[in-house]
Design an enzyme around this catalytic site. Sequence first.
Site, PDB file in Angstrom:
ATOM      1  N   HIS A  18     -20.666   1.787   4.978  1.00 48.05           N
ATOM      2  CA  HIS A  18     -20.199   0.765   6.146  1.00 48.05           C
ATOM      3  C   HIS A  18     -18.692   1.890   6.676  1.00 48.05           C
ATOM      4  CE1 HIS A  18     -20.123  -2.761   8.141  1.00 48.05           C
ATOM      5  NE2 HIS A  18     -19.364  -3.333   8.749  1.00 48.05           N
ATOM      6  N   ASP A  28     -17.509 -14.043   8.529  1.00 46.01           N
ATOM      7  CA  ASP A  28     -17.426 -13.034   9.207  1.00 46.01           C
ATOM      8  C   ASP A  28     -18.390 -12.932  10.198  1.00 46.01           C
ATOM      9  OD1 ASP A  28     -16.192 -10.531   9.355  1.00 46.01           O
ATOM     10  OD2 ASP A  28     -18.711 -10.098   9.235  1.00 46.01           O
ATOM     11  N   ARG A  34     -12.905 -12.002  17.509  1.00 40.40           N
ATOM     12  CA  ARG A  34     -12.310 -11.181  17.404  1.00 40.40           C
ATOM     13  C   ARG A  34     -12.759  -9.989  18.128  1.00 40.40           C
ATOM     14  NH1 ARG A  34     -12.915  -8.328  12.175  1.00 40.40           N
ATOM     15  NH2 ARG A  34     -11.451  -6.488  12.659  1.00 40.40           N
ATOM     16  N   SER A  91     -13.356  -7.877   6.345  1.00 41.85           N
ATOM     17  CA  SER A  91     -14.510  -8.474   7.124  1.00 41.85           C
ATOM     18  C   SER A  91     -15.338  -7.621   6.217  1.00 41.85           C
ATOM     19  CB  SER A  91     -14.359  -7.976   8.457  1.00 41.85           C
ATOM     20  OG  SER A  91     -15.852  -7.856   9.040  1.00 41.85           O
ATOM     21  N   LYS A 125     -18.258  -8.379   3.682  1.00 40.34           N
ATOM     22  CA  LYS A 125     -20.157  -8.366   3.613  1.00 40.34           C
ATOM     23  C   LYS A 125     -20.592  -7.555   2.592  1.00 40.34           C
ATOM     24  CE  LYS A 125     -19.501  -7.222   7.628  1.00 40.34           C
ATOM     25  NZ  LYS A 125     -18.674  -7.448   8.601  1.00 40.34           N
TER      26      LYS A 125
HETATM   27  N1  URA Z   1     -16.555  -3.309  10.500  1.00 41.98           N
HETATM   28  C1  URA Z   1     -16.460  -5.068   9.761  1.00 41.98           C
HETATM   29  O1  URA Z   1     -18.439  -5.293   9.721  1.00 41.98           O
HETATM   30  N2  URA Z   1     -15.502  -5.138  10.482  1.00 41.98           N
HETATM   31  C2  URA Z   1     -14.620  -4.992  10.830  1.00 41.98           C
HETATM   32  O2  URA Z   1     -13.901  -5.810  10.684  1.00 41.98           O
HETATM   33  C3  URA Z   1     -15.050  -3.639  11.700  1.00 41.98           C
HETATM   34  C4  URA Z   1     -15.561  -2.877  11.322  1.00 41.98           C
END
Ligand code: URA
Length: 442
Positions: free
Chosen positions: A82, A161, A168, A183, A187
Amino acid sequence: MNIVDMILRKKEGKALTPQEIRAFARGAADGSIPDYQLSALLMAICFQGMTAEETACLTMEMMQSGDVADLSAIDGVCVDKHSTGGVGDTTTLVLVPLAAACGAKVAKLSGRGLGHTGGTLDKLESIPGCSIEKTQAEFVRQVQEIGCAVIGQSGEICPADKALYALRDVTGTVGSIPLIASSIVSKKLASGAGAIVLDVKTGSGALMQTVEESIELAKAMVDIGALAGKPILALVTGMDQPLGTHVGNALEVKEAIDILAGRAGGDLLAVSLELGSRMLVACGIAADVEAGKAKMRAALESGAGLAKLAEMIAAQGGDPRVCEDTAYLPHAAYKISVPAPCSGYVAAMDTTQIGYCAQDLGAGRKQKTDVIDPAVGLVMDVRLGDRVQAGDSLATLYLNKPELAAPTIARMQAAVTITAEQPELPPLLYAAVSHEEIIRYA
Ligand code: URA
Ligand code: CA
């Protein structure tokens, strides 16, 4: 639990209790706390921060707001990656097929665009027919059969999230270490992968603009991973200019295909190899980073990576012919150049502003309900350090609404600094951060 009371206490810089954080995550997930109160609390967290305990608690509560995927049916160690998000940051579409072609099992949950940054899901959806929705059983089957899948959070994975992320994006509450860390890590924990590699961007187009803040964010995330018993490695990489040259959804898919076909390279490929090689190490396919890079390069040169991307697109309902001929991707009606206002060296870019230029053209959302135009965006014609003459093209805009050209040209020109002196070039790889150590490369 009184939500107004929580907002007021966070506004004063006080820590929330574990019970309050649970109520916040659950209220976001089930929609029982209205958006305006969630938004106010998010803004208070942006200003006042959270303690390491609060951040870890929020992460666990967000993860537990939904299902935790069971990937045990897949042979071998599943690996996920990620990025904190950037501009022209298409590493996923380059490295996921390459790593899968090397034998890795990549089960990836991706996101949509956030603030000025692009999102892999929006990019995938620019491919005709391609779907980012799968049931958990379909997701597991696809990873087992072809080695990779990139999908969105289903309603059941991290619903807290999903709700907070969308808010956000449109309330100026993206850039906060506890909110980003919770966040991403919630995940990644919920997606069920056994090993996780994170790309924490730093610089003018990143959510965290200084190296020290970026390392702090990386450390926060790997430490939560350690608490949860999941090994996480985070690389801190440069985002002082768009990583690839293409910014916009179908445009970025095109660049990823060009790289996998051997027609393009540059920093986007370099960072993809840094991350992908560490994914191969994390799942035991490569002994070390150099061996991992050699395997990734071999998969690139043989065309196995491109073939894997075509297989993944087909498995997700998309038209795999885009991999043979990118003319099957959506096209913008107009192409307009952004001329350099003066001669000199390209010394700096406000990469966040460049991301917003692509958003202005329709590549991202300004409001939750906005619909993205998959074809639009821009292609950078210069990189930092390049010498330009007045009138040379800094970038080419791809647009469907010609009236957007003039304001976007002005915004692009303001985002690129041209100086008489030759600038020093920023590094691409800054640090590797694990729970045990921080290795600095620059
Ligand atoms: N990627 C995400 O999944 N969450 C964030 O807050 C920033 C980048
Ligand atoms: Ca992203």
